[in-house]
Design an enzyme around this catalytic site. Sequence first.
Site, mmCIF file in Angstrom:
data_model
loop_
_atom_site.group_PDB
_atom_site.id
_atom_site.type_symbol
_atom_site.label_atom_id
_atom_site.label_comp_id
_atom_site.label_asym_id
_atom_site.label_seq_id
_atom_site.Cartn_x
_atom_site.Cartn_y
_atom_site.Cartn_z
ATOM 1 N N LYS A 11 41.108 149.586 107.018
ATOM 2 C CA LYS A 11 40.640 150.514 108.067
ATOM 3 C C LYS A 11 40.439 151.898 107.474
ATOM 4 O O LYS A 11 40.988 152.235 106.418
ATOM 5 C CB LYS A 11 41.634 150.586 109.221
ATOM 6 C CG LYS A 11 43.072 151.052 108.863
ATOM 7 C CD LYS A 11 43.277 152.548 108.798
ATOM 8 C CE LYS A 11 44.692 152.922 108.377
ATOM 9 N NZ LYS A 11 44.827 154.300 107.892
ATOM 10 N N ASP A 140 51.015 151.038 112.053
ATOM 11 C CA ASP A 140 49.587 150.702 111.954
ATOM 12 C C ASP A 140 49.286 149.237 112.244
ATOM 13 O O ASP A 140 48.131 148.863 112.407
ATOM 14 C CB ASP A 140 49.099 150.950 110.510
ATOM 15 C CG ASP A 140 48.629 152.371 110.298
ATOM 16 O OD1 ASP A 140 48.606 153.140 111.268
ATOM 17 O OD2 ASP A 140 48.276 152.689 109.146
HETATM 18 O O1 C5P Z 1 55.588 152.926 110.769
HETATM 19 P P1 C5P Z 1 55.545 152.974 109.278
HETATM 20 O O2 C5P Z 1 56.699 152.203 108.653
HETATM 21 O O3 C5P Z 1 54.242 152.571 108.700
HETATM 22 O O4 C5P Z 1 55.742 154.491 108.870
HETATM 23 C C1 C5P Z 1 56.070 154.916 107.568
HETATM 24 C C2 C5P Z 1 56.626 156.321 107.620
HETATM 25 O O5 C5P Z 1 55.626 157.245 108.037
HETATM 26 C C3 C5P Z 1 57.740 156.494 108.638
HETATM 27 O O6 C5P Z 1 59.002 156.213 108.078
HETATM 28 C C4 C5P Z 1 57.632 157.962 109.029
HETATM 29 O O7 C5P Z 1 58.254 158.760 108.043
HETATM 30 C C5 C5P Z 1 56.146 158.225 108.923
HETATM 31 N N1 C5P Z 1 55.452 158.149 110.219
HETATM 32 C C6 C5P Z 1 55.574 159.211 111.112
HETATM 33 N N2 C5P Z 1 54.898 159.159 112.305
HETATM 34 C C7 C5P Z 1 54.090 158.118 112.605
HETATM 35 C C8 C5P Z 1 53.940 157.034 111.705
HETATM 36 C C9 C5P Z 1 54.636 157.088 110.506
HETATM 37 O O8 C5P Z 1 56.295 160.179 110.841
HETATM 38 N N3 C5P Z 1 53.431 158.122 113.761
#
Ligand code: C5P
Length: 301
Positions: A11, A140
Site C-alpha cells: 500500500k 495496518d
Molecule cells: O500497530 P503496529 O504494531 O504496527 O505499530 C508499531 C508501532 O508504531 C507502535 O508500537 C507505536 O509505537 C507506533 N504507532 C503509533 N500510532 C499508530 C500506529 C503505530 O504510535 N496509530
Amino acid sequence: MNTLTAQAYAKINLTLDVFSKRADGYHSLASVMQAISLHDTLTISLRDEAGILFTCDGEQSAGIPNDASNLVVRAAQSVLDVAHGEMGLKIHLHKRIPSQAGLGGGSSDAAATLLGVTALTGFDIGPKTLHDLAAALGSDVPFFLTGGTAVARGRGENISPIADAPSLWLVIVKPEESVSTGWAYDQLDSVVERASHRATKRMEEALKSGDLERLIAWQSNDFELPVFAHFPRLAWLHDELRMAGALTAHLCGSGSAVYGVFAGEEAANKVGGLLQSKYPQVYVARTLSRVASNPLGEFGA
Ligand code: C5P
C-alpha cells in the site's frame, strides 16, 4: 482443496494525518490508504501433522524471521486458536516487498494469511472476529482485509472502504536507509508545535468529485517533516523524482521508501529504468481496485 495461493499487495498512503498521542501510546490518525500492485505471494497448504511450518524466499527475504515471531505465523496461529483447529499448516512466503519501507508488506502478509487460512480450512470465524484478529496483529493489518482505496482512522484499524480511486502509475524507490514505524512516531512527537496537514477530508472530497488534479495536489504525509529532516537523502530522493517528471512525490507511510506519481505506464517505466542504475531497489507499480487487490483473487471475491 489442499493448497491455496494468496497475493499480499503493498500500500501507499495518499494522505497520512497524524494527530495526538493517546493514553495507550498509539497516535490517532486519518489516512486515505491505497493498495498497489507490488506484492508478496503466499502458498498455504494443509498438512497431516499439527504445527505450522513456515519458509520464506525471494529477493527481499533477508532478515525475515522464520520462527513464531513472524506475523504470518502469528496470523495463522490466531485463526487456528479461535477455531480450535487441530490441523497443521505449511506456509511459504515469496517476499518482494521491501521491509521498513512504509509499504505495509508484513501487515499485508498477515492479512492475506488470515484470509487464506480461513478459506483453506473452511473455518467460518466471521468478519468481526477476522477484523479483531487483524487489529491485534498490527494497526495496518485491517486495511489489507479490505484493500482498494479506504479511509483509516483510530490508530489505523478503523477502516471505511470508499470507491476505487482513479488508477495511478508509480515509481517507488527504497533507499538504503530503513525506518522503523515506532521510531518515526517518536520523531513526530519531538517536533515542537507540529501541525498536521489534515488532508484526509479534502482527499475524500477530491475522490468523490473525481477531480484528478486535486487527487495529485492534495497528497501529503505528516511523517515527511521529521523523516526528511533526519534523512536528508530521502528529501533528495523526493526531489529527484519530481525533477524526473513525477506529478507529485511522497514518503510511503512512515518511510523509508518514496513514491512518485507518473502520467502513465510509459513514463513510469522510463523513469524507473533510469533510477535503477542508481538505486538497487526501484519498483514500477500501479494502484489497484478493491477487486484486483483481493488476496484470494476470484476465489475470494
Ligand atoms: O500497530 P503496529 O504494531 O504496527 O505499530 C508499531 C508501532 O508504531 C507502535 O508500537 C507505536 O509505537 C507506533 N504507532 C503509533 N500510532 C499508530 C500506529 C503505530 O504510535 N496509530
